[in-house]
Design an enzyme around this catalytic site. Structure first.
Site, PDB file in Angstrom:
ATOM      1  N   HIS A 190       0.857  -1.178  -0.055  1.00 28.35           N
ATOM      2  CA  HIS A 190      -0.001  -0.031  -0.008  1.00 28.35           C
ATOM      3  C   HIS A 190       0.961   1.209   0.202  1.00 28.35           C
ATOM      4  CE1 HIS A 190       1.018  -0.909   4.035  1.00 28.35           C
ATOM      5  NE2 HIS A 190       0.928   0.359   4.300  1.00 28.35           N
TER       6      HIS A 190
ATOM      7  N   HIS B 182       1.882   5.539   0.827  1.00 29.71           N
ATOM      8  CA  HIS B 182       1.612   6.932   1.795  1.00 29.71           C
ATOM      9  C   HIS B 182       2.292   7.906   1.230  1.00 29.71           C
ATOM     10  CE1 HIS B 182       0.597   4.241   5.324  1.00 29.71           C
ATOM     11  NE2 HIS B 182       1.687   3.578   5.201  1.00 29.71           N
TER      12      HIS B 182
ATOM     13  N   ASP C 151      10.922   8.584  -3.798  1.00 27.81           N
ATOM     14  CA  ASP C 151       9.646   9.191  -4.167  1.00 27.81           C
ATOM     15  C   ASP C 151       9.174   8.118  -5.564  1.00 27.81           C
ATOM     16  OD1 ASP C 151       7.424  10.851  -4.693  1.00 27.81           O
ATOM     17  OD2 ASP C 151       8.142  11.920  -6.309  1.00 27.81           O
ATOM     18  N   HIS C 152       7.899   7.772  -5.229  1.00 27.39           N
ATOM     19  CA  HIS C 152       7.055   6.843  -6.198  1.00 27.39           C
ATOM     20  C   HIS C 152       8.226   5.456  -6.157  1.00 27.39           C
ATOM     21  CE1 HIS C 152       4.807  10.270  -7.189  1.00 27.39           C
ATOM     22  NE2 HIS C 152       4.020   9.383  -7.675  1.00 27.39           N
TER      23      HIS C 152
HETATM   24 NI    NI Z   1       1.963   1.685   5.676  1.00 33.45          NI
END
Ligand code: NI
Length: 134
Positions: free
Chosen positions: A41, A43, A78-79
């Site tokens: 997932h 953030h 990043d990414h």
């Molecule tokens: Ni997390």
């Protein structure tokens, strides 16, 4: 002597999965819950970097800090999938570990004693900070 601190804020987006090969699948789930989801997932991380500042050379040190953080932290993470980064080859990608990793990247690049604290906001309710080994 009074001491002034200045904090700069940076952002990056990254994926991760909380998982350790040291635990069984059931133990991983018990430890990390849905953060152990196999598909990972993401953030929107916020990184707060606090340095000891002196007014006279404020712009110079902030320009330097911005460049260092951008080149060594933001462009690196990043990414990306944090679990694939070499820094986490033997570490779970928790906020606790991430904030220490970022400290470890930045501290050697700044003048000795200049870095005061690194903070990482991972979610609305989770904030981690590290001020080096004491
Ligand atoms: Ni997390």
């Amino acid at each position: 002597m009074s001491q002034i601190f200045v904090t700069r804020r940076y952002r990056f987006c990254a994926a991760h999965r909380l998982h350790t090969d040291l635990l069984s699948p059931e133990e991983n789930w018990a430890a990390f819950g849905k953060c152990n989801n196999a598909n990972g997932h993401g953030h929107n991380y916020v990184v707060l970097v606090t340095i000891r500042a002196g007014t006279a050379e404020r712009m110079t040190i902030l320009d330097t800090l911005d460049r260092l953080v951008t080149e060594t932290v933001i462009e690196r993470f990043d990414h990306q999938d944090l679990n694939s980064d070499p820094a986490f080859s033997a570490l779970t990608t928790t906020g606790e570990n991430l904030v220490v990793v970022i400290w470890g990247i930045l501290n050697p690049l700044l003048p000795a004693g200049r870095l005061h604290k690194v903070g990482v906001i991972e979610t609305r309710d989770n904030y981690f900070e590290y001020a080096g080994a004491s």
